[in-house]
Motif scaffolding. Structure first.
Motif, PDB file in Angstrom:
ATOM      1  N   ASN A  24     -18.839 111.631 119.739  1.00  0.00           N
ATOM      2  CA  ASN A  24     -17.389 111.625 119.524  1.00  0.00           C
ATOM      3  C   ASN A  24     -16.658 111.054 120.728  1.00  0.00           C
ATOM      4  OD1 ASN A  24     -17.179 112.568 116.912  1.00  0.00           O
ATOM      5  ND2 ASN A  24     -17.155 114.704 117.543  1.00  0.00           N
ATOM      6  N   ASP A  25     -17.070 111.471 121.925  1.00  0.00           N
ATOM      7  CA  ASP A  25     -16.412 111.008 123.144  1.00  0.00           C
ATOM      8  C   ASP A  25     -16.620 109.513 123.366  1.00  0.00           C
ATOM      9  OD1 ASP A  25     -15.585 113.595 123.543  1.00  0.00           O
ATOM     10  OD2 ASP A  25     -17.139 114.056 125.041  1.00  0.00           O
ATOM     11  N   VAL A  26     -17.843 109.049 123.165  1.00  0.00           N
ATOM     12  CA  VAL A  26     -18.160 107.645 123.388  1.00  0.00           C
ATOM     13  C   VAL A  26     -17.501 106.759 122.336  1.00  0.00           C
ATOM     14  CG1 VAL A  26     -20.052 105.968 123.404  1.00  0.00           C
ATOM     15  CG2 VAL A  26     -20.325 108.138 124.571  1.00  0.00           C
ATOM     16  N   GLY A  27     -17.394 107.250 121.121  1.00  0.00           N
ATOM     17  CA  GLY A  27     -16.837 106.447 120.039  1.00  0.00           C
ATOM     18  C   GLY A  27     -15.330 106.539 119.902  1.00  0.00           C
ATOM     19  N   ALA A  28     -14.677 107.283 120.796  1.00  0.00           N
ATOM     20  CA  ALA A  28     -13.225 107.424 120.710  1.00  0.00           C
ATOM     21  C   ALA A  28     -12.544 106.081 120.962  1.00  0.00           C
ATOM     22  CB  ALA A  28     -12.741 108.460 121.722  1.00  0.00           C
ATOM     23  N   ILE A  29     -11.520 105.809 120.190  1.00  0.00           N
ATOM     24  CA  ILE A  29     -10.790 104.549 120.310  1.00  0.00           C
ATOM     25  C   ILE A  29      -9.492 104.792 121.064  1.00  0.00           C
ATOM     26  CG2 ILE A  29      -9.612 102.748 119.003  1.00  0.00           C
ATOM     27  CD1 ILE A  29     -11.606 103.298 116.736  1.00  0.00           C
ATOM     28  N   GLU A  30      -9.265 104.001 122.098  1.00  0.00           N
ATOM     29  CA  GLU A  30      -7.997 104.075 122.816  1.00  0.00           C
ATOM     30  C   GLU A  30      -6.981 103.236 122.057  1.00  0.00           C
ATOM     31  OE1 GLU A  30      -8.039 103.349 126.996  1.00  0.00           O
ATOM     32  OE2 GLU A  30     -10.042 104.191 127.200  1.00  0.00           O
ATOM     33  N   LEU A  31      -5.825 103.801 121.817  1.00  0.00           N
ATOM     34  CA  LEU A  31      -4.821 103.092 121.034  1.00  0.00           C
ATOM     35  C   LEU A  31      -4.168 101.950 121.801  1.00  0.00           C
ATOM     36  CD1 LEU A  31      -3.155 106.071 119.164  1.00  0.00           C
ATOM     37  CD2 LEU A  31      -4.879 104.480 118.327  1.00  0.00           C
ATOM     38  N   GLY A  32      -4.063 102.079 123.119  1.00  0.00           N
ATOM     39  CA  GLY A  32      -3.514 100.992 123.913  1.00  0.00           C
ATOM     40  C   GLY A  32      -2.026 100.778 123.702  1.00  0.00           C
ATOM     41  N   PHE A  33      -1.584  99.579 124.065  1.00  0.00           N
ATOM     42  CA  PHE A  33      -0.165  99.229 123.971  1.00  0.00           C
ATOM     43  C   PHE A  33       0.217  99.024 122.518  1.00  0.00           C
ATOM     44  CE2 PHE A  33       3.327  96.217 123.864  1.00  0.00           C
ATOM     45  CZ  PHE A  33       4.199  96.779 124.769  1.00  0.00           C
ATOM     46  N   PRO A  34       1.328  99.476 122.053  1.00  0.00           N
ATOM     47  CA  PRO A  34       2.412 100.180 122.706  1.00  0.00           C
ATOM     48  C   PRO A  34       2.278 101.697 122.629  1.00  0.00           C
ATOM     49  CG  PRO A  34       3.174  99.615 120.536  1.00  0.00           C
ATOM     50  CD  PRO A  34       1.749  99.082 120.688  1.00  0.00           C
ATOM     51  N   HIS A  35       1.208 102.191 121.996  1.00  0.00           N
ATOM     52  CA  HIS A  35       1.075 103.625 121.773  1.00  0.00           C
ATOM     53  C   HIS A  35       1.035 104.419 123.078  1.00  0.00           C
ATOM     54  CE1 HIS A  35       0.431 102.831 117.546  1.00  0.00           C
ATOM     55  NE2 HIS A  35      -0.429 101.882 117.900  1.00  0.00           N
ATOM     56  N   GLY A  36       0.287 103.930 124.052  1.00  0.00           N
ATOM     57  CA  GLY A  36       0.211 104.622 125.334  1.00  0.00           C
ATOM     58  C   GLY A  36       1.554 104.665 126.038  1.00  0.00           C
ATOM     59  N   MET A  37       2.267 103.545 125.980  1.00  0.00           N
ATOM     60  CA  MET A  37       3.582 103.479 126.614  1.00  0.00           C
ATOM     61  C   MET A  37       4.559 104.443 125.925  1.00  0.00           C
ATOM     62  SD  MET A  37       6.234 100.310 126.892  1.00  0.00           S
ATOM     63  CE  MET A  37       6.705 100.422 125.183  1.00  0.00           C
ATOM     64  N   LEU A  38       4.566 104.470 124.613  1.00  0.00           N
ATOM     65  CA  LEU A  38       5.504 105.314 123.880  1.00  0.00           C
ATOM     66  C   LEU A  38       5.175 106.798 124.011  1.00  0.00           C
ATOM     67  CD1 LEU A  38       5.936 103.155 120.688  1.00  0.00           C
ATOM     68  CD2 LEU A  38       7.548 103.419 122.573  1.00  0.00           C
ATOM     69  N   ALA A  39       3.924 107.138 124.279  1.00  0.00           N
ATOM     70  CA  ALA A  39       3.528 108.534 124.431  1.00  0.00           C
ATOM     71  C   ALA A  39       3.818 109.063 125.836  1.00  0.00           C
ATOM     72  CB  ALA A  39       2.046 108.699 124.120  1.00  0.00           C
ATOM     73  N   ASP A  40       4.141 108.173 126.761  1.00  0.00           N
ATOM     74  CA  ASP A  40       4.421 108.567 128.137  1.00  0.00           C
ATOM     75  C   ASP A  40       5.661 109.471 128.191  1.00  0.00           C
ATOM     76  OD1 ASP A  40       3.913 108.182 131.049  1.00  0.00           O
ATOM     77  OD2 ASP A  40       5.949 107.353 130.974  1.00  0.00           O
ATOM     78  N   ASP A  41       5.633 110.497 129.030  1.00  0.00           N
ATOM     79  CA  ASP A  41       6.746 111.448 129.130  1.00  0.00           C
ATOM     80  C   ASP A  41       8.051 110.777 129.525  1.00  0.00           C
ATOM     81  OD1 ASP A  41       5.219 113.613 128.365  1.00  0.00           O
ATOM     82  OD2 ASP A  41       4.684 114.165 130.419  1.00  0.00           O
ATOM     83  N   ARG A  42       7.977 109.804 130.440  1.00  0.00           N
ATOM     84  CA  ARG A  42       9.210 109.118 130.861  1.00  0.00           C
ATOM     85  C   ARG A  42       9.821 108.337 129.706  1.00  0.00           C
ATOM     86  NH1 ARG A  42       6.849 105.995 135.743  1.00  0.00           N
ATOM     87  NH2 ARG A  42       5.151 106.049 134.271  1.00  0.00           N
ATOM     88  N   MET A  43       8.989 107.662 128.942  1.00  0.00           N
ATOM     89  CA  MET A  43       9.500 106.897 127.808  1.00  0.00           C
ATOM     90  C   MET A  43      10.076 107.829 126.750  1.00  0.00           C
ATOM     91  SD  MET A  43      10.220 104.056 126.445  1.00  0.00           S
ATOM     92  CE  MET A  43       9.341 102.814 127.359  1.00  0.00           C
ATOM     93  N   ARG A  44       9.414 108.954 126.549  1.00  0.00           N
ATOM     94  CA  ARG A  44       9.914 109.926 125.587  1.00  0.00           C
ATOM     95  C   ARG A  44      11.265 110.474 126.009  1.00  0.00           C
ATOM     96  NH1 ARG A  44       5.316 113.903 124.022  1.00  0.00           N
ATOM     97  NH2 ARG A  44       4.168 111.977 123.864  1.00  0.00           N
ATOM     98  N   ALA A  45      11.441 110.695 127.307  1.00  0.00           N
ATOM     99  CA  ALA A  45      12.725 111.185 127.813  1.00  0.00           C
ATOM    100  C   ALA A  45      13.821 110.139 127.598  1.00  0.00           C
ATOM    101  CB  ALA A  45      12.613 111.537 129.290  1.00  0.00           C
TER     102      ALA A  45
END
Length: 57
Positions: A24-45
């Protein structure tokens, strides 16, 4: 484990719980841009912060 072949792997004899966790850990997919940026606390604020829209009467 999720996905179309997960039941085959999960039900196969010989896999331990730690091996399935590693798969599960090895096969996890990172969503990348823009998902990572939008999930950031500063962006959410910025996007969902204390913005108030007043009504005109």
């Amino acid at each position: 484990m999720r996905g179309p072949g997960c039941a085959q792997v999960r039900d196969a004899p010989g896999f331990t719980a730690s091996q399935l966790t590693r798969l599960n850990d090895v096969g996890a997919i990172e969503l990348g841009f823009p998902h990572g940026m939008l999930a950031d606390d500063r962006m959410r604020a910025v996007t969902h912060g204390d913005l108030r829209i007043g009504t005109h009467r």
